[in-house]
Design a protein around this motif. Sequence first.
Motif, PDB file in Angstrom:
ATOM      1  N   LYS A 194      41.509  48.484  47.690  1.00 27.10           N
ATOM      2  CA  LYS A 194      40.153  47.622  47.539  1.00 27.10           C
ATOM      3  C   LYS A 194      39.802  47.239  48.976  1.00 27.10           C
ATOM      4  CE  LYS A 194      39.397  44.195  45.117  1.00 27.10           C
ATOM      5  NZ  LYS A 194      39.682  42.938  44.576  1.00 27.10           N
ATOM      6  N   ASN A 219      40.011  47.060  40.847  1.00 27.96           N
ATOM      7  CA  ASN A 219      41.414  46.694  41.407  1.00 27.96           C
ATOM      8  C   ASN A 219      42.423  47.313  40.582  1.00 27.96           C
ATOM      9  OD1 ASN A 219      41.107  45.591  38.671  1.00 27.96           O
ATOM     10  ND2 ASN A 219      41.481  43.569  39.344  1.00 27.96           N
ATOM     11  N   ASN A 247      47.026  48.032  45.205  1.00 27.15           N
ATOM     12  CA  ASN A 247      45.755  48.332  44.860  1.00 27.15           C
ATOM     13  C   ASN A 247      44.938  47.213  45.743  1.00 27.15           C
ATOM     14  OD1 ASN A 247      44.822  49.883  42.383  1.00 27.15           O
ATOM     15  ND2 ASN A 247      46.843  49.214  41.919  1.00 27.15           N
ATOM     16  N   THR A 248      45.503  46.274  46.382  1.00 28.60           N
ATOM     17  CA  THR A 248      44.673  45.273  47.135  1.00 28.60           C
ATOM     18  C   THR A 248      44.327  45.950  48.452  1.00 28.60           C
ATOM     19  OG1 THR A 248      45.779  43.373  46.262  1.00 28.60           O
ATOM     20  CG2 THR A 248      44.830  43.181  48.651  1.00 28.60           C
TER      21      THR A 248
END
Length: 250
Positions: A151, A159, A147-148
Amino acid sequence: MNEGPKLSVVIPAYNEAESIGETLRTLHATLVAEGIDHEIVVTNDNSKDDTLGALRALAAEIPTLTYYTNAGPNGFGYAVRYGLERYAGDCVAVMMADLSDDPADLVRYYRTMVEGNYDCVFGSRWIKGGRVVDYPAHKKLLNRVANTLVKTLFRLKYNDCTNAFKLYRRHTMEGLKPFLSPHFNLTLELPLKAIVRGYSYAVVPNSWTNRKFGESKLKIKEMGSRYFFIMMYCLIEKYFAQGDFQKKNG
């Protein structure tokens, strides 16, 4: 029932005979108590246990339940897509059959969508008010890394793209077709396409609780390249599609 938009809940089920009863009874009771006009659409993904028998019995006690058996091809994405081609509501949520998603959160999604007139409502387990219960440590690490990356590449504040539990208006879901993902990468395809194509969304905290019965169907080793594929597809669309797939206003 209230006069709001009809809510459809699409649930894929593969070998969920032990979990499906509690999940559907809890979901139905919650939506009835809240006065939300709804239907529950379960796709039995050619289960090898007695999921189908459980659904037959549950349909006799839950009037808003409709179920189908997906003879094939099978897989999480195919099962969700099977339901997404057959729901009747004005908006549609994808939820899990193992009660890892909280029906009370679905009510919050629905109220947020109606009150704010959003195209989508996404939950996050990783913001204030969100929580996870018994989340496997290795899975959490991979989740946060993935997810980072999403993003960063898509320049998002949101997130928790990889969680399936989200709510979409019908016109939004139609605008995300054709679907590409036959597996769990559908969970990433739907929100990324919605964001890239300009659909409005709200983010609310939600919870996740590990299943009581059975085993997770997500095979992490098999999914890495598939998640990467769908992420790159959406990234290419974002920067090179010249707005061809953008939300049509009016």
